[in-house]
Motif scaffolding. Structure first.
Motif, PDB file in Angstrom:
ATOM      1  N   SER A  93       0.812  -1.217   0.000  1.00  0.00           N
ATOM      2  CA  SER A  93       0.000   0.000   0.000  1.00  0.00           C
ATOM      3  C   SER A  93       0.840   1.260   0.000  1.00  0.00           C
ATOM      4  CB  SER A  93      -0.927   0.009   1.224  1.00  0.00           C
ATOM      5  OG  SER A  93      -1.873  -1.017   1.164  1.00  0.00           O
ATOM      6  N   TYR A  94       1.811   1.314   0.905  1.00  0.00           N
ATOM      7  CA  TYR A  94       2.537   2.562   1.107  1.00  0.00           C
ATOM      8  C   TYR A  94       3.715   2.733   0.154  1.00  0.00           C
ATOM      9  CZ  TYR A  94      -0.163   2.889   5.433  1.00  0.00           C
ATOM     10  OH  TYR A  94      -1.177   2.961   6.339  1.00  0.00           O
ATOM     11  N   LEU A  95       4.570   1.731   0.087  1.00  0.00           N
ATOM     12  CA  LEU A  95       5.797   1.900  -0.696  1.00  0.00           C
ATOM     13  C   LEU A  95       5.543   1.702  -2.186  1.00  0.00           C
ATOM     14  CD1 LEU A  95       8.771   2.521  -0.386  1.00  0.00           C
ATOM     15  CD2 LEU A  95       9.206   0.075  -0.078  1.00  0.00           C
ATOM     16  N   ALA A  96       4.978   0.549  -2.557  1.00  0.00           N
ATOM     17  CA  ALA A  96       4.693   0.316  -3.977  1.00  0.00           C
ATOM     18  C   ALA A  96       3.623   1.281  -4.484  1.00  0.00           C
ATOM     19  CB  ALA A  96       4.256  -1.133  -4.195  1.00  0.00           C
ATOM     20  N   GLY A  97       2.667   1.620  -3.627  1.00  0.00           N
ATOM     21  CA  GLY A  97       1.651   2.597  -4.019  1.00  0.00           C
ATOM     22  C   GLY A  97       2.250   3.960  -4.305  1.00  0.00           C
ATOM     23  N   GLN A  98       3.146   4.405  -3.446  1.00  0.00           N
ATOM     24  CA  GLN A  98       3.819   5.684  -3.662  1.00  0.00           C
ATOM     25  C   GLN A  98       4.598   5.690  -4.976  1.00  0.00           C
ATOM     26  OE1 GLN A  98       3.528   8.737  -2.400  1.00  0.00           O
ATOM     27  NE2 GLN A  98       5.039   8.885  -0.759  1.00  0.00           N
ATOM     28  N   GLN A  99       5.317   4.603  -5.226  1.00  0.00           N
ATOM     29  CA  GLN A  99       6.103   4.526  -6.461  1.00  0.00           C
ATOM     30  C   GLN A  99       5.208   4.581  -7.686  1.00  0.00           C
ATOM     31  OE1 GLN A  99       9.764   4.350  -6.735  1.00  0.00           O
ATOM     32  NE2 GLN A  99       8.879   5.187  -8.624  1.00  0.00           N
ATOM     33  N   SER A 100       4.070   3.911  -7.619  1.00  0.00           N
ATOM     34  CA  SER A 100       3.141   3.913  -8.747  1.00  0.00           C
ATOM     35  C   SER A 100       2.617   5.320  -9.038  1.00  0.00           C
ATOM     36  CB  SER A 100       1.971   2.960  -8.464  1.00  0.00           C
ATOM     37  OG  SER A 100       1.066   2.936  -9.546  1.00  0.00           O
ATOM     38  N   ILE A 101       2.255   6.051  -7.981  1.00  0.00           N
ATOM     39  CA  ILE A 101       1.770   7.424  -8.189  1.00  0.00           C
ATOM     40  C   ILE A 101       2.873   8.288  -8.796  1.00  0.00           C
ATOM     41  CG2 ILE A 101       0.836   9.492  -7.105  1.00  0.00           C
ATOM     42  CD1 ILE A 101      -0.254   7.723  -4.868  1.00  0.00           C
ATOM     43  N   LEU A 102       4.087   8.151  -8.278  1.00  0.00           N
ATOM     44  CA  LEU A 102       5.195   8.960  -8.793  1.00  0.00           C
ATOM     45  C   LEU A 102       5.471   8.647 -10.261  1.00  0.00           C
ATOM     46  CD1 LEU A 102       7.561   8.825  -5.697  1.00  0.00           C
ATOM     47  CD2 LEU A 102       6.357  10.846  -6.571  1.00  0.00           C
ATOM     48  N   ASP A 103       5.358   7.380 -10.647  1.00  0.00           N
ATOM     49  CA  ASP A 103       5.534   7.017 -12.057  1.00  0.00           C
ATOM     50  C   ASP A 103       4.452   7.682 -12.914  1.00  0.00           C
ATOM     51  OD1 ASP A 103       7.680   5.448 -11.342  1.00  0.00           O
ATOM     52  OD2 ASP A 103       6.567   3.556 -11.389  1.00  0.00           O
ATOM     53  N   TRP A 104       3.214   7.658 -12.422  1.00  0.00           N
ATOM     54  CA  TRP A 104       2.108   8.288 -13.159  1.00  0.00           C
ATOM     55  C   TRP A 104       2.265   9.805 -13.219  1.00  0.00           C
ATOM     56  CZ3 TRP A 104      -1.254  11.726 -10.720  1.00  0.00           C
ATOM     57  CH2 TRP A 104      -2.331  12.169 -11.503  1.00  0.00           C
ATOM     58  N   ALA A 105       2.757  10.403 -12.139  1.00  0.00           N
ATOM     59  CA  ALA A 105       2.823  11.862 -12.033  1.00  0.00           C
ATOM     60  C   ALA A 105       3.708  12.489 -13.108  1.00  0.00           C
ATOM     61  CB  ALA A 105       3.314  12.270 -10.649  1.00  0.00           C
TER      62      ALA A 105
END
Length: 303
Positions: A93-105
């Motif tokens: 949730s936290y680590l992989a989720g953060q990375q996914s948002i940053l990739d999308w951003a």
């Protein structure tokens, strides 16, 4: 809200649950275009009732949702919570989720990015006052995952306006764990007997409405990027808080049983740390102050 600067035209909220829904409602009422992502279909249905501009159901750590986002957004708020599953669930949730948002951003033009972390990253105990500059190297394993997630955001060179809001214990409408503890111990809710654990440690708390105000402050203001503790002004011993609530409810003073360790306490190592979280940096830099400076004001509405 404390900050009077202009709101962004568009905000997307990831992990749009208890806090995110309140934020979405606030922004939508002021004409902001709002998108939301949640893993929960029932929560998505509730969000659609708010007439948000788009609502996605997806696992945040996946990348398939990237192409499903229709709009472009100025601001990102990541307020995802753990989906369960222990430490692996935290990393998902936290680590992989953060990375996914940053990739999308990278496909957007993001002016500000807000991540709601937790004061559980602090290992301090013994009644000390804790600010954002203290050593976090001794954080528990779950706290280490949150710190890694914070570091991912801080390292994103293309996001100069990033904010980590380390939230204290959240309460508010529909979430009043302490109130329920008092009621359960005295039979107002089917009785469970004494209150598990001890009452001699400080509760650091923050009302949901004050969290929303802090998020609004950073997406509308010009505060320096960085980490901010979001807690009320008055950390108070748990025993004092529960005695007050019992008094307000007309119930006898609660009885603590240190030998009875709840599952909630067991997950945290059997006891809660005793420390006082300082909000001075946020009050000074964000043009923010809690509407509910202590539990008394916050619970007055809930009672």
């Amino acid at each position: 809200m404390a900050n009077s600067h202009k709101l962004p035209d568009s905000v997307i909220i990831f992990g749009c649950g208890y806090v995110g829904t309140a934020l979405a409602r606030y922004l939508r009422a002021r004409g902001v275009r709002v998108g939301a992502l949640t893993r929960n279909p029932e929560q998505a249905a509730a969000l659609r009732e708010l007439s948000l501009d788009e609502v996605l159901v997806a696992e945040l750590d996946a990348h398939e949702w990237h192409t499903r986002v229709v709009g472009r957004y100025q601001a990102v708020v990541n307020c995802v919570s753990s989906g369960g599953g222990g430490l692996a669930g935290y990393r998902k949730s936290y680590l992989a989720g953060q990375q996914s948002i940053l990739d999308w951003a990278r496909s957007q033009s993001i002016d500000s990015y807000v991540y709601t972390s937790s004061t559980s990253v602090y290992p301090q105990d013994g009644g000390v006052t804790v600010d954002e500059a203290v050593d976090t190297s001794g954080a528990p394993a779950t706290g280490q995952v949150l710190l890694e997630s914070e570091a991912l955001l801080a390292a994103a060179a293309d996001l100069p306006n990033w904010y980590v809001l380390r939230l204290a214990g959240i309460y508010g409408p529909g979430r009043h764990y302490l109130l329920d503890q008092v009621r359960m111990a005295r039979g107002e809710i089917p009785a469970r007997g004494e209150i598990p654990g001890r009452g001699d440690y400080a509760l650091n708390m923050i009302h949901r409405e004050d969290i929303v105000a802090a998020i609004v402050a950073v997406i509308t203001g010009s505060a320096p990027a960085g980490i901010y503790n979001i807690a009320d002004d008055t950390p108070t011993l748990k025993a004092e808080v529960l005695h007050y609530l019992a008094e307000q409810l007309g119930l006898p003073a609660p009885v603590f049983n240190p030998e009875n360790v709840s599952e909630r306490l067991r997950r945290r190592g059997g006891r809660m740390p005793h420390r006082f979280i300082s909000n001075k940096k946020a009050r000074k830099a964000l043009d923010w102050c809690p509407k509910f400076p202590s539990f008394r004001e916050g619970y007055a509405e809930l009672l």
